[in-house]
Scaffold this active site. Sequence first.
Site, PDB file in Angstrom:
ATOM      1  N   ARG A  84     -76.532  -9.607   8.109  1.00 57.96           N
ATOM      2  CA  ARG A  84     -77.737  -9.533   8.942  1.00 57.96           C
ATOM      3  C   ARG A  84     -78.813  -8.655   8.303  1.00 57.96           C
ATOM      4  O   ARG A  84     -78.526  -7.644   7.685  1.00 57.96           O
ATOM      5  CB  ARG A  84     -77.392  -8.964  10.328  1.00 57.96           C
ATOM      6  CG  ARG A  84     -76.592  -9.892  11.197  1.00 57.96           C
ATOM      7  CD  ARG A  84     -76.362  -9.298  12.576  1.00 57.96           C
ATOM      8  NE  ARG A  84     -75.560  -8.076  12.517  1.00 57.96           N
ATOM      9  CZ  ARG A  84     -75.214  -7.366  13.587  1.00 57.96           C
ATOM     10  NH1 ARG A  84     -75.607  -7.736  14.780  1.00 57.96           N
ATOM     11  NH2 ARG A  84     -74.472  -6.280  13.468  1.00 57.96           N
ATOM     12  N   GLY A  90     -69.224  -1.803   6.449  1.00 61.35           N
ATOM     13  CA  GLY A  90     -69.330  -2.371   5.108  1.00 61.35           C
ATOM     14  C   GLY A  90     -69.739  -1.342   4.075  1.00 61.35           C
ATOM     15  O   GLY A  90     -70.720  -0.639   4.256  1.00 61.35           O
ATOM     16  N   GLN A  98     -70.191   3.906   9.885  1.00 56.42           N
ATOM     17  CA  GLN A  98     -71.389   3.901  10.733  1.00 56.42           C
ATOM     18  C   GLN A  98     -72.160   5.220  10.568  1.00 56.42           C
ATOM     19  O   GLN A  98     -72.179   5.778   9.488  1.00 56.42           O
ATOM     20  CB  GLN A  98     -71.038   3.636  12.202  1.00 56.42           C
ATOM     21  CG  GLN A  98     -70.571   2.225  12.504  1.00 56.42           C
ATOM     22  CD  GLN A  98     -69.070   2.036  12.356  1.00 56.42           C
ATOM     23  OE1 GLN A  98     -68.285   2.896  12.696  1.00 56.42           O
ATOM     24  NE2 GLN A  98     -68.675   0.902  11.845  1.00 56.42           N
ATOM     25  N   THR A 147     -80.278   7.942  -7.007  1.00 54.94           N
ATOM     26  CA  THR A 147     -81.488   7.240  -7.440  1.00 54.94           C
ATOM     27  C   THR A 147     -81.256   5.788  -7.842  1.00 54.94           C
ATOM     28  O   THR A 147     -82.161   5.139  -8.371  1.00 54.94           O
ATOM     29  CB  THR A 147     -82.140   7.993  -8.617  1.00 54.94           C
ATOM     30  OG1 THR A 147     -81.180   8.127  -9.679  1.00 54.94           O
ATOM     31  CG2 THR A 147     -82.605   9.374  -8.182  1.00 54.94           C
TER      32      THR A 147
END
Length: 431
Positions: free
Chosen positions: A304, A40, A225, A415
């Site tokens: 999650r 994602g 990932q 930032t």
Amino acid sequence: MANVAVIGSQWGDEGKGKIVDWLSERADVVVRFQGGHNAGHTLVIGGKVFKLSLLPSGIVRPGKLSVIGNGVVVDPWHLIKEMEGLRGQGVTINPDNLVVAENAALILPLHSELDKLREGAAEGGAKIGTTGRGIGPAYEDKVARRAIRVCDLADSKGLDAKVENLLRHHNALLKGMGAPVVDGADLLAKLRAIAPQIAPFVRPVWEMLDTARKRGDRILFEGAQGVMLDIDHGTYPYVTSSNTVTGQAATGSGLGPSAIGYVLGITKAYTTRVGSGPFPSELTDEIGELLGARGKEFGVVTGRKRRCGWFDAALVRRAAKVAGISGIAFTKLDVLDGMKELKICTGYEIDGKPYAYLPAASDLQARAKPVYETLEGWQESTQGARSWAQLPATAIKYVRRVEELIEVPVALLSTSPERDDTILVKDPFAD
């Protein structure tokens, strides 16, 4: 100008989407080289939020070529759905700006079903924390040489035999698990229905990338990932099903390793992890909750809640060596604003013995206790800073100490989620 590979240096979720989007303005081609739609990426551009999971982050940038490489496992139904969703947000997607490798393996509905069956049958610590998207089973079929590939969709006659061969394995497996078998005719019908929608985007990616390289185009390789989820170098078995290190950028795109000039490791200012597996610097107290709340630590794909902890320098130092990281993009520094003190994990203690790295054995990983170094925090805000001069002295001291411990310099400092809230120390494309 150097071609750049962007990878995650931790357990994923480091903020690669924003950085890749920021870099894509300087690139001509953006290539996804591994993983699937379990990755994602959230992009915030001018206050508008784009959520991607399979499409390269460059797709939202006009005039860029986005490539899904052969190292990616492609769910064709999800691909069409994601394309339609972005088009609804005003993004132009056509064969001129999106290409899919003809030799990429497909994720089929049966892969997702098998993924969920296995995870559901696992107990306690045996659960990996898979997204249930079918990524692992699809890679298994690829390695076992029974996968249906993108190019097979154009071979209507040969597709029957390939599906029959695939189901010979999977239906036996499903029967053994007491699950319904897959109807071959139904699967073939679904594949033939989706084939015309995918066909316009299919190309020999290796050839296109070679041409782009010779032309002098700047190529950005986008990983999914993170290094610690790599099938070989991660916290096995709590890892993803593909190689996430830099070498996969070459293997998963068809362009040789010599094409990669700079490796940028996206690194979060603290550490997070989704799902099961070892996490030595994890915080289960109010500080961990605070990091999660401030950082909005919820998975883009699954929703999650992410586990949160102090920055693990030993983990990132190893990732930098294994993946050949040239410099890091340090993200989410603003999440640490207002904290009185900060801790950095510099190594581990296992059964009374010191370790400078997390060992490969899972039983040792589970018993690893973090060894911390404490630093002074800062009370001022770093959010939105676009130069070193706008950062508190103690924040700069924290960044410099991270550089020393991981033995890699900071190239970019982020930032906020906004793409322009970035301090450029070194342009990765300038090598």
